[in-house]
Every structure is written in structure tokens, then in C-alpha cells.
Write a protein that holds these residues in place. Structure first.
Motif, PDB file in Angstrom:
ATOM      1  N   GLU A 123      65.522  41.031  96.967  1.00  0.00           N
ATOM      2  CA  GLU A 123      66.621  40.862  96.019  1.00  0.00           C
ATOM      3  C   GLU A 123      67.865  40.311  96.721  1.00  0.00           C
ATOM      4  N   VAL A 124      68.219  40.895  97.855  1.00  0.00           N
ATOM      5  CA  VAL A 124      69.399  40.444  98.601  1.00  0.00           C
ATOM      6  C   VAL A 124      69.152  39.051  99.189  1.00  0.00           C
ATOM      7  N   TRP A 125      67.986  38.851  99.772  1.00  0.00           N
ATOM      8  CA  TRP A 125      67.672  37.546 100.362  1.00  0.00           C
ATOM      9  C   TRP A 125      67.631  36.452  99.305  1.00  0.00           C
ATOM     10  N   ARG A 126      67.079  36.727  98.139  1.00  0.00           N
ATOM     11  CA  ARG A 126      66.998  35.719  97.075  1.00  0.00           C
ATOM     12  C   ARG A 126      68.400  35.249  96.692  1.00  0.00           C
ATOM     13  N   ALA A 127      69.326  36.200  96.514  1.00  0.00           N
ATOM     14  CA  ALA A 127      70.711  35.843  96.172  1.00  0.00           C
ATOM     15  C   ALA A 127      71.343  35.021  97.302  1.00  0.00           C
ATOM     16  N   PHE A 128      71.087  35.423  98.537  1.00  0.00           N
ATOM     17  CA  PHE A 128      71.612  34.688  99.696  1.00  0.00           C
ATOM     18  C   PHE A 128      71.086  33.257  99.701  1.00  0.00           C
ATOM     19  N   CYS A 129      69.780  33.098  99.552  1.00  0.00           N
ATOM     20  CA  CYS A 129      69.143  31.775  99.628  1.00  0.00           C
ATOM     21  C   CYS A 129      69.594  30.858  98.501  1.00  0.00           C
ATOM     22  N   GLU A 130      69.728  31.386  97.306  1.00  0.00           N
ATOM     23  CA  GLU A 130      70.074  30.551  96.150  1.00  0.00           C
ATOM     24  C   GLU A 130      71.441  29.894  96.290  1.00  0.00           C
ATOM     25  N   ILE A 131      72.317  30.478  97.059  1.00  0.00           N
ATOM     26  CA  ILE A 131      73.638  29.877  97.297  1.00  0.00           C
ATOM     27  C   ILE A 131      73.486  28.506  97.958  1.00  0.00           C
ATOM     28  N   TYR A 132      72.415  28.308  98.698  1.00  0.00           N
ATOM     29  CA  TYR A 132      72.207  27.073  99.462  1.00  0.00           C
ATOM     30  C   TYR A 132      71.267  26.086  98.775  1.00  0.00           C
ATOM     31  N   LYS A 133      70.947  26.357  97.532  1.00  0.00           N
ATOM     32  CA  LYS A 133      70.014  25.520  96.778  1.00  0.00           C
ATOM     33  C   LYS A 133      70.438  24.044  96.763  1.00  0.00           C
ATOM     34  N   GLU A 134      71.710  23.791  96.626  1.00  0.00           N
ATOM     35  CA  GLU A 134      72.210  22.411  96.527  1.00  0.00           C
ATOM     36  C   GLU A 134      72.719  21.855  97.857  1.00  0.00           C
TER      37      GLU A 134
END
Length: 171
Positions: free
Chosen positions: A99-110
């Protein structure tokens, strides 16, 4: 079919075609063994190249992205206590961690190219890639942990303990 012989079996044209397929959205695929094998090969090749870099140059001077400093700062703000020298599957993939990692990773999607690409990470930074010391993670998770390892000195002994290996060409 062994991973090391895979490229020889389908040839250069086949590998190029496969690479273009892997760039398509993940939603288009079902559990296809061939696609999974292609992802594994690409992750393994990346791991070989990265480990050769660690074996060749001072990790503190390696730049992994255009935004290394920002990514590292955000990583340490989000995971201040994570011991990157040796990580466990539970720290990276438990329900709470995901859950924490998913939120972290999604910030860098773009902003981070192929941010979600399957990438092999070493669990113990003092050891090389092998089946018992490797796990597949999203690319941005790999980058965050490896940036911390490089900046904090956990990858410093790789050059002393390992020599670069000649990469096998895939034809």
C-alpha cells in the motif's frame, strides 16, 4: 527453455518483435507464459548490466535517473527506517508495505521512464544477483533502494568483491 538460450531460440527479429509487444499496456495481456518469460529475460539483462556498472565504478557517482536527488529525498522521507543494506520480501511486498510502496511509485508515473517495469533487485546489497538473493519489483522501487544503497555506501564493496563479467550477446 532456459533463459540464457531464449534469445538464440527466437533470433534477433523475434526479440525485437517481443520488445515492441512488451511496450503495450499491461491490461492487454492475460497470464501468457511467453510474455512472463520475456519480462524475466529483460529484467535479467538489466540486472547483469547494472551489476557490471556497480563492479566497475564508484556507486556514489552513478546517476540512475535525471531526478536522483529528488527520488532519494522522497524515499528517505517515506521510508526513513528501511535498512537498504538488506531488505526482505515482507518489507517490500507485504499487504501493508504494498500500500505504501504503491502510493510512492505512482507519484513517479509521469516522470520516471518505465516506472512500473519489472526489475530485479538484490535483497542483500553485499551479494550478487542469484535466485535466492533476487526479487522482482517495480523499476521506481528498485531505483529508490539502489540510490539509497549507492549514496549510503552499501554498494561500495561490490567493486572489491566482484569483477565485471563479459555480457553474453543475444542473437
Amino acid at each position: 527453455m532456459a533463459v540464457e538460450n531464449f534469445g538464440k531460440d527466437i533470433g534477433a527479429d523475434g526479440l525485437l518483435a517481443a520488445a515492441s509487444v512488451l511496450e503495450r499496456p499491461a491490461e492487454e495481456f492475460v497470464n501468457d507464459g511467453m510474455i512472463e518469460e520475456l519480462w524475466a529475460i529483460k529484467a535479467f539483462e538489466h540486472a547483469e548490466i547494472y551489476f557490471n556498472l556497480l563492479s566497475s565504478v564508484d556507486p556514489k557517482v552513478l546517476r540512475l535517473t535525471k531526478m536522483d536527488d529528488q527520488l532519494y529525498k522522497h524515499f528517505r522521507e517515506t521510508f526513513p527506517e528501511l535498512n537498504v543494506a538488506s531488505v526482505t520480501e515482507d518489507e517490500l511486498k507485504s499487504t501493508d508495505a504494498k500500500e505504501v510502496w504503491r502510493a510512492f511509485c505512482e507519484i513517479y508515473k509521469e516522470t520516471v521512464e518505465d516506472y512500473n517495469y519489472a526489475t530485479l533487485i538484490r535483497l542483500n546489497s553485499a551479494k550478487e544477483y542469484c535466485e535466492s538473493n533476487s526479487m522482482i519489483v517495480p523499476r521506481v522501487q528498485f531505483l529508490a533502494i539502489e540510490l539509497a544503497r549507492n549514496k549510503e555506501g552499501h554498494n561500495d564493496l561490490i567493486r572489491t568483491n566482484f569483477k565485471p563479467k563479459k555480457l553474453q550477446t543475444r542473437s
